[in-house]
Design an enzyme around this catalytic site. Structure first.
Site, short mmCIF file in Angstrom:
data_model
loop_
_atom_site.label_atom_id
_atom_site.label_comp_id
_atom_site.label_asym_id
_atom_site.label_seq_id
_atom_site.Cartn_x
_atom_site.Cartn_y
_atom_site.Cartn_z
CB SER A 154 0.89 -4.68 7.38
OG SER A 154 1.64 -4.03 8.38
N GLY A 192 7.53 1.63 4.80
CA GLY A 192 6.29 2.41 4.78
C GLY A 192 5.31 1.94 3.73
CG ASP A 219 0.19 0.06 7.80
OD1 ASP A 219 -0.50 1.08 8.01
OD2 ASP A 219 1.43 0.09 7.67
CE LYS A 244 1.04 1.24 4.43
NZ LYS A 244 1.78 2.44 4.81
#
Ligand code: C5P
Length: 309
Positions: free
Chosen positions: A112, A107, A145, A16
């Protein structure tokens, strides 16, 4: 207990980016309340899970950093499987294989996304699958996340610790370039530096117009990441990546109204073309200075779990 519905399940665990990210305040627990627009991207790890009668293992290959991934019990994919087993008393054991392509500590939600993929894969195989809210409850206990990366939403506005979401219609696919470095930013440090710089949190009124989330041009006007000003002075590669991607030289590649910012708490910086011009991104132009470039795109759907015998 009845037999599992398949021998293994595999899924492309898409990463993401945060198209915007605001830290709204600090809870008494020390955790921070966020407001963020999550967008899934095509770049993905390949995750394969096989329930076993007792044997348990995790095998990670691919773009793993030289210093490794740390102890297996701290790996989020492993913890996701342990959590599923604890909550549902199934399976007795599990073999997880991950082929990593998402940079670690960047990041981009790599760990996740793997955890979300493991939860979905186990639920696809389980003799007694749980409903989505039970799966999301496991997800939130694994990290902020993980809930979004457990859903099948390509785009969602999220609040709190990421557990409350408004799933949105996907925006058209757009090309993007990621600039990553080996300097991973520890998430807990990023929140601490931000808290130190802010002092007292004051609630600032802010309205997000629903219509502004329905086109890339209007999302580009909302793009912002509270962590950028905290991280870029401390991580020179982040600063250099932002300067490069916001330069006139990069504008030729990314058009008039690109979204250029850091994702999550860093250290990956991305540039996304908000128009539908399809450029051939030559990653070599942006590499060097300790940065690695990855060409990818936003995505319009989340990959299905494949069950095989
Ligand atoms: O969610 P994750 O496990 O990646 O978070 C790592 C650390 O970052 C937490 O232990 C906490 O210190 C900090 N954090 C926070 N507020 C959040 C998410 C994370 O303070 N919403």
């Amino acid at each position: 207990m009845t037999a599992a519905r398949g021998a293994f399940a595999s899924v492309a665990a898409q990463a993401k980016v945060n198209l915007f990210l605001r830290v709204l305040g600090r809870e008494a627990s020390g955790y921070h309340a966020l407001e963020t627009l999550f967008c899934r991207i095509e770049l993905a790890d390949m995750v394969r899970v096989r329930p076993t009668a007792g044997e348990t293992s995790l095998d990670v290959t691919g773009s793993v950093p030289a210093q490794g991934l740390g102890p297996v019990e701290r790996n989020l994919a492993w913890r996701a499987a342990e959590m599923y087993r604890e909550q549902t008393r199934w399976p007795a054991g599990f073999v997880i294989e991950i082929e990593k392509r998402i940079p670690v500590g960047g990041g981009l939600g790599g760990g996740s996304a793997d955890a979300g993929a493991v939860l979905r894969a186990l639920n696809a195989l389980a003799p007694a699958p749980v409903d989505e809210s039970a799966l999301l409850e496991m997800a939130i206990r694994l990290g902020a996340d993980v809930p979004f990366l457990t859903t099948r939403a390509p785009l969602a506005l999220a609040w709190g610790r990421g557990e409350r979401m408004l799933s949105l219609a996907p925006l058209p696919r757009r090309v993007m370039l990621l600039l990553t470095s080996d300097a991973g930013v520890p998430t807990a440090d990023a929140f601490r530096w931000l808290a130190e710089s802010r002092g007292e949190y004051r609630p600032l009124p802010h309205v997000i117009d629903a219509a502004s989330l329905s086109s890339w041009n209007s999302v580009a006007r909302l793009a912002h990441n509270d962590f950028e000003a905290i991280i870029s002075p401390r991580f020179p590669t982040v600063d250099r990546a932002l300067v490069y991607l916001r330069s006139a030289r990069a504008a030729e590649l990314f058009g008039d109204e690109p979204i250029v910012q850091m994702s999550g708490s860093g250290a990956t910086v991305f540039a996304l073309r908000s128009d539908d011009v399809s450029v051939d991104l030559d990653v070599r132009v942006a590499e060097g200075d300790g940065m690695r470039a990855v060409a990818t795109s936003s995505c319009t759907h989340v990959e299905e779990v494949h069950v095989g015998e």
